[in-house]
Design a protein around this motif. Structure first.
Motif, PDB file in Angstrom:
ATOM      1  N   GLU A   1       0.834  -1.206   0.000  1.00  0.00           N
ATOM      2  CA  GLU A   1       0.000   0.000   0.000  1.00  0.00           C
ATOM      3  C   GLU A   1       0.866   1.251   0.000  1.00  0.00           C
ATOM      4  O   GLU A   1       0.608   2.208  -0.741  1.00  0.00           O
ATOM      5  N   ALA A   2       1.931   1.254   0.836  1.00  0.00           N
ATOM      6  CA  ALA A   2       2.809   2.420   0.917  1.00  0.00           C
ATOM      7  C   ALA A   2       3.587   2.642  -0.369  1.00  0.00           C
ATOM      8  O   ALA A   2       3.847   3.781  -0.773  1.00  0.00           O
ATOM      9  N   SER A   3       3.946   1.550  -1.054  1.00  0.00           N
ATOM     10  CA  SER A   3       4.754   1.654  -2.274  1.00  0.00           C
ATOM     11  C   SER A   3       3.911   1.986  -3.498  1.00  0.00           C
ATOM     12  O   SER A   3       4.459   2.294  -4.565  1.00  0.00           O
ATOM     13  N   GLY A   4       2.595   1.912  -3.365  1.00  0.00           N
ATOM     14  CA  GLY A   4       1.735   2.119  -4.525  1.00  0.00           C
ATOM     15  C   GLY A   4       1.620   3.569  -4.944  1.00  0.00           C
ATOM     16  O   GLY A   4       1.307   3.875  -6.092  1.00  0.00           O
TER      17      GLY A   4
ATOM     18  N   ASP B   1      11.369  14.529   4.554  1.00  0.00           N
ATOM     19  CA  ASP B   1      10.472  13.377   4.697  1.00  0.00           C
ATOM     20  C   ASP B   1       9.026  13.788   4.420  1.00  0.00           C
ATOM     21  O   ASP B   1       8.157  13.740   5.292  1.00  0.00           O
ATOM     22  N   PHE B   2       8.778  14.167   3.180  1.00  0.00           N
ATOM     23  CA  PHE B   2       7.457  14.635   2.749  1.00  0.00           C
ATOM     24  C   PHE B   2       6.382  13.592   3.062  1.00  0.00           C
ATOM     25  O   PHE B   2       6.507  12.433   2.710  1.00  0.00           O
ATOM     26  N   LYS B   3       5.355  14.000   3.760  1.00  0.00           N
ATOM     27  CA  LYS B   3       4.223  13.163   4.177  1.00  0.00           C
ATOM     28  C   LYS B   3       4.613  12.033   5.130  1.00  0.00           C
ATOM     29  O   LYS B   3       3.836  11.111   5.366  1.00  0.00           O
ATOM     30  N   GLY B   4       5.835  12.099   5.666  1.00  0.00           N
ATOM     31  CA  GLY B   4       6.253  11.121   6.668  1.00  0.00           C
ATOM     32  C   GLY B   4       6.409   9.708   6.146  1.00  0.00           C
ATOM     33  O   GLY B   4       6.376   8.756   6.933  1.00  0.00           O
ATOM     34  N   LEU B   5       6.632   9.561   4.825  1.00  0.00           N
ATOM     35  CA  LEU B   5       6.713   8.221   4.241  1.00  0.00           C
ATOM     36  C   LEU B   5       7.925   7.457   4.756  1.00  0.00           C
ATOM     37  O   LEU B   5       7.836   6.266   5.072  1.00  0.00           O
ATOM     38  N   GLU B   6       9.081   8.122   4.838  1.00  0.00           N
ATOM     39  CA  GLU B   6      10.285   7.412   5.268  1.00  0.00           C
ATOM     40  C   GLU B   6      10.138   6.925   6.710  1.00  0.00           C
ATOM     41  O   GLU B   6      10.574   5.813   7.043  1.00  0.00           O
TER      42      GLU B   6
ATOM     43  N   LEU C   1       0.376  -1.133  -5.031  1.00  0.00           N
ATOM     44  CA  LEU C   1       1.378  -1.416  -6.055  1.00  0.00           C
ATOM     45  C   LEU C   1       0.923  -2.476  -7.044  1.00  0.00           C
ATOM     46  O   LEU C   1       1.266  -2.441  -8.222  1.00  0.00           O
ATOM     47  N   THR C   2       0.118  -3.458  -6.573  1.00  0.00           N
ATOM     48  CA  THR C   2      -0.273  -4.585  -7.421  1.00  0.00           C
ATOM     49  C   THR C   2      -1.686  -4.440  -7.994  1.00  0.00           C
ATOM     50  O   THR C   2      -2.271  -5.425  -8.434  1.00  0.00           O
ATOM     51  N   MET C   3      -2.228  -3.233  -7.983  1.00  0.00           N
ATOM     52  CA  MET C   3      -3.539  -2.959  -8.561  1.00  0.00           C
ATOM     53  C   MET C   3      -4.620  -3.894  -8.015  1.00  0.00           C
ATOM     54  O   MET C   3      -5.250  -4.659  -8.762  1.00  0.00           O
ATOM     55  N   PRO C   4      -4.872  -3.875  -6.707  1.00  0.00           N
ATOM     56  CA  PRO C   4      -5.929  -4.716  -6.140  1.00  0.00           C
ATOM     57  C   PRO C   4      -7.301  -4.184  -6.519  1.00  0.00           C
ATOM     58  O   PRO C   4      -7.426  -3.068  -7.036  1.00  0.00           O
ATOM     59  N   LYS C   5      -8.335  -4.982  -6.265  1.00  0.00           N
ATOM     60  CA  LYS C   5      -9.701  -4.507  -6.488  1.00  0.00           C
ATOM     61  C   LYS C   5     -10.019  -3.406  -5.492  1.00  0.00           C
ATOM     62  O   LYS C   5      -9.603  -3.443  -4.341  1.00  0.00           O
ATOM     63  N   ASP C   6     -10.796  -2.441  -5.943  1.00  0.00           N
ATOM     64  CA  ASP C   6     -11.206  -1.357  -5.047  1.00  0.00           C
ATOM     65  C   ASP C   6     -12.156  -1.891  -3.981  1.00  0.00           C
ATOM     66  O   ASP C   6     -12.063  -1.536  -2.803  1.00  0.00           O
ATOM     67  N   GLU C   7     -13.081  -2.761  -4.395  1.00  0.00           N
ATOM     68  CA  GLU C   7     -14.009  -3.395  -3.467  1.00  0.00           C
ATOM     69  C   GLU C   7     -13.687  -4.881  -3.405  1.00  0.00           C
ATOM     70  O   GLU C   7     -13.782  -5.580  -4.416  1.00  0.00           O
ATOM     71  N   PRO C   8     -13.291  -5.403  -2.240  1.00  0.00           N
ATOM     72  CA  PRO C   8     -12.981  -6.843  -2.128  1.00  0.00           C
ATOM     73  C   PRO C   8     -14.154  -7.693  -2.597  1.00  0.00           C
ATOM     74  O   PRO C   8     -15.316  -7.357  -2.385  1.00  0.00           O
ATOM     75  N   LEU C   9     -13.827  -8.788  -3.268  1.00  0.00           N
ATOM     76  CA  LEU C   9     -14.847  -9.655  -3.842  1.00  0.00           C
ATOM     77  C   LEU C   9     -15.629 -10.392  -2.751  1.00  0.00           C
ATOM     78  O   LEU C   9     -15.046 -11.048  -1.890  1.00  0.00           O
ATOM     79  N   VAL C  10     -16.935 -10.271  -2.820  1.00  0.00           N
ATOM     80  CA  VAL C  10     -17.847 -11.048  -1.975  1.00  0.00           C
ATOM     81  C   VAL C  10     -18.734 -11.851  -2.921  1.00  0.00           C
ATOM     82  O   VAL C  10     -19.300 -11.304  -3.874  1.00  0.00           O
ATOM     83  N   ALA C  11     -18.852 -13.159  -2.681  1.00  0.00           N
ATOM     84  CA  ALA C  11     -19.613 -14.030  -3.586  1.00  0.00           C
ATOM     85  C   ALA C  11     -20.439 -15.024  -2.779  1.00  0.00           C
ATOM     86  O   ALA C  11     -20.231 -15.216  -1.577  1.00  0.00           O
TER      87      ALA C  11
END
Length: 495
Positions: free
Chosen positions: A211-214, A229-234, A470-480
């Motif tokens: 999430e942080a690397s995305g 350290d812009f936005k405190g990422l480091e 970073l890995t382009m996850p779904k915006d809404e987790p899949l529920v089925a």
């Protein structure tokens, strides 16, 4: 005293501003790629809002398949055509074999010691060779086949326990996100490492790292932002690194003390190299490469499985065709196995079509030019960061027929896709674990299809928007809605 501090801070800021402006001024070259208008200091960073792969896709539609940008002081080249990709990774493959040194690699690749970001040279070649021999060779993948079967069976067993009485609402990503992680962890360190303290916490760290690397880190491109350290990422990355380092160090110590089996694990293999060259194969090199394996192989596969299931729920006829293929080949007297996958070509077509529409690395892993070169007739300066927009290439109507539609059948008619289908990258630094990823995703999908019936929660189609990460996850987790197939309950009960 405060006035002196204020003066020194202002002086440092002024000097850094002048340096950035000087560095960001492009050298005069004969033929530069087209580029949008930019702003002083920040270049084109102000254009990067939302999903980077989609922003770059939109810009490339205006400025062409070879486009120049500038992120702060760093020149960027964006590629969105198969022919340009081919030129990059054939003619210019060695020139583009380096990785840009980014903040995330400082921490999670142990100052760029992991295979993903280590500079091209002896350490990269040696590490790649060890990985190919001890992890990804055909022989070694066969050795680890039980790990993959056991982890998939565990998920099937849990689903059966929850869905044996009829259609039950299930959330998928929490069930599958541990699958590739557990498999790779066992491949790296053996079965006993699964019992290490802190495994659950380490999984959380992996998720937070993705999430942080995305997000685009301005400090990677504007030195002043890095210093403050812009936005405190480091600070956030350092906190995550401390947690992961404790776990990885413990893993190495456990592997060092475990009685050696007939087959060496990856950690054992690289520890044996450490004995002969302790100054070369340091603990940081080992930890950086374990982290690189877990980062590259975990979230990518689980995200792909979730996208594939989402697409199948939106296309029930494709799901029916896939189930018919599995039933015809394996029957209903045994569970599908990894050795069945070569005889289930439609399952592989589904995996390929999922990777085409939703590649887990939409911009691949960035490359960096080690010297001046030309691409597509354009001059490219040394130190330019190369971004290959696989997402855009996979959805280009000039390359693919009806590119936005989910049509696994398109891969039945195709031979070698070459540079138009590049979910795992190309060239000497392409992903070495593509075969493993295909096995894990293919086995999981085939097992879900064979053992369960699947339906959407309602009449509405499953949402297919991309989320942050970073890995382009779904915006809404899949529920089925899931129910055990009656024909398979006699086997599922035995699990």
């Amino acid at each position: 005293m405060d006035h002196i501090h204020l003066f020194l801070l202002s002086l440092v800021s002024l000097i850094s501003l002048i340096l950035v402006m000087k560095l960001s001024m492009p050298k005069k070259r004969n033929n530069l790629p087209p580029s949008p208008p930019s702003l002083p200091i920040i270049g084109h960073l102000h254009l990067i809002k939302g999903h980077v792969h989609r922003v770059l896709q939109h810009l490339s539609s205006k400025y062409g398949p070879i486009m120049a940008l500038r992120f702060g002081s760093r020149p960027i080249l964006v590629i969105t055509s198969p022919s340009a990709v081919k030129e990059c990774f054939t003619k210019n493959d060695i020139v583009l074999a380096n990785r840009p040194l980014l903040l995330s690699g400082k921490y999670f690749d142990y100052d760029h010691m992991g295979l993903g970001s280590v500079p091209y040279g002896r350490l990269w070649r040696d590490t790649r060779r060890v990985m190919n021999v001890e992890l990804f060779s055909t022989t070694r993948l066969k050795t680890y086949i039980d790990f993959r079967h056991d982890e998939v069976k565990l998920i099937i067993k849990q689903l059966f326990q929850d869905c044996s009485q009829g259609f039950t609402r299930v959330e998928m990503i929490s069930r599958i996100e541990g699958l590739p992680f557990n498999i790779i962890l066992k491949m790296v360190g053996g079965t006993k490492v699964s019992d290490l303290k802190g495994v659950s916490e380490f999984k959380e760290v992996i998720r937070d790292v993705f999430e942080a690397s995305g997000a685009t880190n301005a400090g990677d491109f504007i030195p002043l932002f890095k210093w403050i350290d812009f936005k405190g990422l480091e600070k956030r990355l350092l906190k995550l690194w401390n947690k992961s380092d404790r776990f990885l160090q413990n893993l190495i110590e456990v592997c060092s003390n475990v009685e050696k089996g007939k087959e060496k694990t990856f950690v054992e293999a690289i520890l044996s190299l450490q004995e002969s060259e302790p100054e070369y194969y340091t603990d940081d090199v080992i930890k950086g490469n374990i982290m690189a394996l877990l980062l590259a192989g975990t979230d990518t596969s689980s995200v792909t499985i979730e996208w594939a299931m989402s697409l199948l729920l939106n296309h029930p006829k494709v799901l029916e065709k896939a189930r018919a293929e599995v039933d015809e080949h394996t029957g209903q007297d045994r569970l599908v196995q990894e050795t069945d996958l070569p005889y289930l070509p439609y399952i592989q077509c589904i995996v390929n079509e999922t990777l085409r529409l939703f590649p887990a690395a939409p911009l691949l892993v960035p490359h960096e030019s080690s010297e001046d070169c030309t691409i597509g007739g354009f001059d490219v300066a040394r130190g330019t960061i190369l971004l290959v927009n696989a997402f855009a290439i996979h959805r280009d109507p000039k390359v693919w027929d009806d590119p936005l539609s989910f049509k696994p059948e398109r891969f039945e008619k195709m031979g070698k896709e070459g540079y138009m289908f590049i979910p795992f990258g190309m060239g000497r630094r392409q992903c070495p674990g593509s075969s493993l990823a295909n096995k894990v995703v293919g086995l999981a999908l085939a097992s879900f299809i064979q053992c369960f019936e699947w339906e959407r929660v309602g009449e509405e189609l499953v949402e297919l928007s991309e989320g942050k990460g970073l890995t382009m996850p779904k915006d809404e987790p899949l529920v089925a809605m899931c129910k055990a197939r009656e024909q398979m309950t006699h086997l599922l009960k035995d699990l």
